[in-house]
Design an enzyme around this catalytic site. Sequence first.
Site, PDB file in Angstrom:
ATOM      1  CG  ASP A   1      -1.925   1.050   1.268  1.00 41.67           C
ATOM      2  OD1 ASP A   1      -2.791   1.040   0.377  1.00 41.67           O
ATOM      3  OD2 ASP A   1      -1.887   1.918   2.168  1.00 41.67           O
TER       4      ASP A   1
ATOM      5  CD  GLU B   1      15.528 -14.073   4.707  1.00 40.10           C
ATOM      6  OE1 GLU B   1      14.556 -14.563   5.336  1.00 40.10           O
ATOM      7  OE2 GLU B   1      16.171 -13.100   5.114  1.00 40.10           O
TER       8      GLU B   1
HETATM    9  C1  NOJ Z   1      -4.355   3.031  -0.955  1.00 33.54           C
HETATM   10  C2  NOJ Z   1      -5.500   2.105  -0.724  1.00 33.54           C
HETATM   11  O1  NOJ Z   1      -5.760   1.417  -1.910  1.00 33.54           O
HETATM   12  C3  NOJ Z   1      -6.645   2.955  -0.258  1.00 33.54           C
HETATM   13  O2  NOJ Z   1      -7.848   2.229  -0.215  1.00 33.54           O
HETATM   14  C4  NOJ Z   1      -6.296   3.515   1.091  1.00 33.54           C
HETATM   15  O3  NOJ Z   1      -7.323   4.384   1.506  1.00 33.54           O
HETATM   16  C5  NOJ Z   1      -4.988   4.298   1.028  1.00 33.54           C
HETATM   17  N1  NOJ Z   1      -3.966   3.601   0.300  1.00 33.54           N
HETATM   18  C6  NOJ Z   1      -4.464   4.557   2.415  1.00 33.54           C
HETATM   19  O4  NOJ Z   1      -4.002   3.372   2.989  1.00 33.54           O
END
Ligand code: NOJ
Length: 576
Positions: A223, A288
């Site tokens: 993310d 790993e």
């Molecule tokens: C990207 C994620 O796809 C989204 O849903 C989220 O709100 C933001 N990152 C923050 O984590």
Amino acid sequence: MTRATPGAAPESALQRPRDWWRDAVVYQVYPRSFADSDGDGMGDIPGLIGRLDYLADLGVDAVWISPFYSSPLHDGGYDVADYRSIDSRLGSLTDVDDLIAQAHARGMRVIMDIVPNHSSSEHPWFQEALTAGPGSAAWDRYVIREGRGEDHEEPPNNWRSVFHGRGWSRMPDAEGNPTGYWYLHLFDTTQPDLNWENPEVHEEFRDILRFWFDRGIDGFRIDVAHGLVKEAGLPDFDHPEAGSGLPGFDGDEQAPEPMFDSDHAHAPYWDQDGVHDIYREWRAVADEYDPPRVFCGETWVPNPERLARYQRPDELHTSFNFSYLEAGWDAEAMRSSIDATIANHATVGAPPTWVLSNHDVVRHRTRLAPITDGAADLERGLSRARAATLFTLGLPGSLYLYQGEELGLHEVSDLPDEARQDPAWHRSGGTDGRRDGCRVPIPWSGAAPSFGFNDTGASWLPMPATWAGLSVAEESGVDGSTLEMYRAALRIRREEAALGEGPLEWLNAPEGVLAYRRPAAEDVIVVLNLGDAPVRLPAAWGTDVLMGSGDAIAVLDDDGEEIVVIGGEISVWLRG
Ligand code: NOJ
């Protein structure tokens, strides 16, 4: 050192070469909205396990599951309170072990979502910070700075939150009163940014990776992969006036701070060179394992050249390529995104990825629909979405599908305000943050209120009545349905035509048509007619239609030669 993992899938069982991820079709599950086994209105891991046969039958190679960690769910689980446990509403660790084993038994990989830019404010680390103070180890795990102004009543800099408003909130003292110190949150106030200058944060995340890899997880989607490192000194940013950064949401009165667009190329919190050191560390951990585990970055970066840097041989295996998603229904933009992406990935020996929908953007049936009398024409939107999907499935590299797109679901644009949960909706005073419309639970069968999502009819977001006709049961076995089109395309892509990796050559095509040849893939020709009128294809392309998203008929041209005519807004695959 190579670590053998008890739960890991042996390569032989999965019948795919070692680098399976180079041309995989990955299906994104948004777990709260996929299948609900206990009837509480929220999807869960046992619900997903119960539908693995459906996914295997669809023909996907892997499942990426959005976060299911313990979380207060202020941002749909992207606010993690404990990276090593499962939210009890979604299941248990035992369920996840079962999920991994059952997916592997069906030949599918399992990719989890890791959220390293921020934790939840309910994470024990932040809770500890709330009772600690300046100079403490607890504060050093987050980005906390003294405010500006005489009484430090102004934030340390002018950064904004992606979800609207200030990117900083004040740290409270032990009594809950505001101090002169502020913590950074590029997203919601409940998502404090972690401090990646701190070695303890590095150590903790390497340990979290191992925790899940040891259980047999095949990889992670990362993310906000472009956001972990902030420019030294946290300088102010000259924010451009921008439209929404979330594709499909243009025209909002108060645009949020985009995750990324070219105007934000130099934001001091996106795409800083230092992030690459983190991914080198992570790659060493993934390597790993046997088989090695893989990463896909969520990387909103200014251009395909910057994107390719994340896929250097000792960093991530793949990253999302949002330039293609943002190209819309536009031949030139699509072609230039494809060219630049393939060319730049080739410089680092990595496969490109392609994606048209996910849980953050308007579903592509709605996003690609022409606007007629102020409203999206969803019938044409469906034709375009099917055509765009088929065209994309012919490209070299790996592909991400978002749950429900295989049914032709559209964005639910008319959710009642009180049902909406996107934090950006609340932070913008209801002017933005409409990501709930693509997160509505998907229909499986029947006419009862939740269409087989569960047995009780409960659903955390209301489902449109018209979705009864778009359920898995309604579309299964129906010639020409969107579901059957996806099933056929995935089967042909994998088995018959061996599309996936390999070169792509553009063909001279009639006006408004894009066409490319995949010489290494049984010489398939992939055609997309972006215009709304039928088009006669050149005789040299032959008449052997493998499949199409709509009408394709063979006729005789003026010279008596057989040619194919395809309808408007349609894609076909021909055997060249
Ligand atoms: C990207 C994620 O796809 C989204 O849903 C989220 O709100 C933001 N990152 C923050 O984590």
